[in-house]
Design a protein around this motif. Structure first.
Motif, PDB file in Angstrom:
ATOM      1  N   VAL A 138      32.016  39.399  41.473  1.00 22.83           N
ATOM      2  CA  VAL A 138      32.738  38.919  42.659  1.00 22.83           C
ATOM      3  C   VAL A 138      33.496  37.634  42.317  1.00 22.83           C
ATOM      4  O   VAL A 138      34.675  37.488  42.677  1.00 22.83           O
ATOM      5  N   ALA A 139      32.845  36.714  41.607  1.00 31.13           N
ATOM      6  CA  ALA A 139      33.503  35.449  41.250  1.00 31.13           C
ATOM      7  C   ALA A 139      34.706  35.690  40.340  1.00 31.13           C
ATOM      8  O   ALA A 139      35.792  35.125  40.551  1.00 31.13           O
ATOM      9  N   VAL A 140      34.535  36.547  39.320  1.00 29.97           N
ATOM     10  CA  VAL A 140      35.636  36.852  38.390  1.00 29.97           C
ATOM     11  C   VAL A 140      36.779  37.534  39.128  1.00 29.97           C
ATOM     12  O   VAL A 140      37.955  37.230  38.902  1.00 29.97           O
ATOM     13  N   PHE A 141      36.426  38.464  40.057  1.00 29.56           N
ATOM     14  CA  PHE A 141      37.453  39.235  40.738  1.00 29.56           C
ATOM     15  C   PHE A 141      38.037  38.514  41.950  1.00 29.56           C
ATOM     16  O   PHE A 141      38.833  39.091  42.687  1.00 29.56           O
ATOM     17  N   ILE A 142      37.617  37.294  42.183  1.00 28.78           N
ATOM     18  CA  ILE A 142      38.360  36.387  43.062  1.00 28.78           C
ATOM     19  C   ILE A 142      39.250  35.498  42.203  1.00 28.78           C
ATOM     20  O   ILE A 142      40.433  35.286  42.505  1.00 28.78           O
ATOM     21  N   ASN A 143      38.693  35.004  41.110  1.00 26.95           N
ATOM     22  CA  ASN A 143      39.369  34.036  40.258  1.00 26.95           C
ATOM     23  C   ASN A 143      40.654  34.586  39.638  1.00 26.95           C
ATOM     24  O   ASN A 143      41.734  33.979  39.754  1.00 26.95           O
TER      25      ASN A 143
END
Length: 485
Positions: A138-143
């Motif tokens: 989730v963090a990577v695919f927001i960033n």
């Protein structure tokens, strides 16, 4: 050129042959699916087959078949061979097995399938591990999509980046809370169309350019001087299979398959929904790998540029400013449509672990609140500096493949218990365990990665092979359970 086109042809042939072979082993039939038996109007909702296929494609694709292969093509033309072979024998097989196990267990999420097939001890450790992985996803695919949005006008702006982060995160929260047919089921078909149009526009441009100048899709002398090899700390085994996950094999996919297992009307849709969509992802990966190779040959200086910026360069060069911008938006959507379902999978997994009904909105909100807090912390940390984000990406990459190995071992037990051909899962399980263990024992800052044991490559191979075989032996040391499927 012919390696590229031949690889795509091999993927299609694999779907028609090996995919059919797996279907005969797994035996999807006419029994009631979870969407019919457990209909709740939230997560168990019947959707048309074509929608399920597009949702599955967007759930699993993420940024791997674009960003990952733009990076991975630096290994050279061998990528055009390893993507289709790995996809057919391992990645698509992994997705098909994970999907069928979930279908046969009322749409169970991956931790529950691990518990049933590998036991409680593995389950407790695995539940923590998969939760951490999904938080990283989730963090990577927001960033990354926020960075791509920030760069659409060609001028980096922190202000634009954080606005994009907030907007994407809010969307994730809403999509996680709403019933699957209200947002995901309605907007994904449009997103899927954009993805396919963008990817196949690049395909057409690459083929046209390749026929005019075949050298751009080969390892030219300049490319060879800069390509990744074991001599410059980039051994194909294990590094290629960690760098290129989506397209070859990705454990993250097994966390997404239950979403579709809970919305399928017929089991006979399984091969096209699970195996077929991974094959299509492999084709998308081949297209972007070819685009990366062409750009690296035409503009060798791009080999030193981060993949997200190379993506923008590729789309603008081959499709022009406007066509390039639309394609980048399609890739942004690709990342977002994996991030939102990763967060949904987190909610469903926690609900399953703690036995919390998700039919009403309040329990869903209570499960999502702590996720928001943790993901916010990860986003702040990962954007503190470039090193923090690189570490986030590395941990996501190798832990993703640990997930794939665990899923395949669980599938091996499931097949064995049901007196089915178990080696279709065991062989890729052993190989991926070898890859992950070798990577952990070899990688180190001195080898260009995060903290690991830092052993020499040959010794790491010995550890990888030995531990992979020990895992297989442990599986077969347990007597099979009575068949129930």
């Amino acid at each position: 050129m012919w390696y590229f086109l031949g690889g795509i042809a091999l993927l299609i042939l694999g779907y028609l042959t090996y995919g059919k072979f797996l279907e005969r082993i797994l035996g999807p039939d006419d029994r009631e699916t979870p969407a019919i038996k457990n209909a709740d109007g939230v997560d168990y909702v019947q959707l048309p087959h074509w929608k399920n296929m597009l949702i599955q494609l967007l759930n699993i694709a993420g940024i791997g078949p674009v960003i990952g292969v733009i990076l991975g093509i630096k290994f050279g033309e061998i990528v055009f061979l390893l993507i289709p072979i790995g996809n057919i024998l391992a990645g698509a097989t992994h997705d098909f097995l994970g999907g069928m196990m979930s279908l046969r267990r009322n749409g169970a999420n991956l931790p529950a399938l691990i518990r049933e097939n590998l036991g409680n001890k593995v389950y407790y450790a695995f539940s923590i591990f998969v939760s951490l992985l999904l938080l990283l996803v989730v963090a990577v695919f927001i960033n990354i999509p926020a960075n791509l949005i920030d760069g659409l006008d060609g001028v980096a702006s922190t202000k634009h980046f954080w606005i994009a982060v907030v907007a994407i995160f809010i969307y994730y929260i809403v999509a996680t809370l709403f019933p699957v047919d209200k947002i995901i089921g309605r907007i994904y078909p449009l997103f899927g169309l954009m993805l396919l149009i963008g990817s196949f526009a690049i395909f057409g441009a690459i083929v046209w350019a390749g026929f005019k100048d075949p050298s751009i899709l080969t390892e030219t002398a300049t490319f060879k001087s800069k390509m990744w090899t074991a001599e410059n700390n980039h051994p194909i085994l294990p590094l290629l299979f960690v760098t290129i996950a989506c397209g070859i094999i990705s454990g993250f996919h097994a966390t997404q398959s239950p979403i579709i297992a809970r919305s399928m009307r017929h089991e006979r849709e399984a091969r096209s929904s699970f195996y077929g969509m991974m094959i299509l992802e492999g084709i998308i990966a081949m297209i972007w790998a070819a685009a990366g190779l062409a750009i690296y040959n035409l503009f060798p200086e791009q080999m030193g540029v981060v993949p997200a910026k190379v993506l923008g360069f590729i789309t603008t060069y081959f499709l022009g400013k406007w066509g390039g911008a639309i394609t980048v938006i399609a890739v942004v959507i690709l990342a977002i449509t994996s991030g939102d379902t990763a967060m949904r999978s987190l909610r469903l997994s926690f609900a399953e672990i703690f036995k919390i009904s998700q039919k009403k909105i309040v329990p869903r909100i209570l499960l999502v609140i702590p996720l928001i807090v943790v993901i916010t912390g990860l986003l702040i940390w990962s954007n503190a500096n470039a090193k923090s984000f690189n570490n986030l990406w590395n941990y996501f990459a190798w832990s993703n493949q640990v997930l794939a190995a665990c899923t395949l071992f669980a599938a091996t037990v499931w097949l064995r218990n049901n007196k089915k051909t178990w080696w279709i899962a065991a062989f890729p399980a052993v190989f991926m365990t070898f890859i992950v263990v070798t990577y952990i024992f070899w990688i180190s800052p001195e080898h260009g990665g995060p903290v690991g044991f830092g052993l020499d490559l040959k010794t790491a191979y010995y550890f990888g092979g030995a531990i992979a075989l020990l895992c297989l032996a442990k599986i077969f040391a347990e007597p099979p359970k009575d068949a129930d499927q």
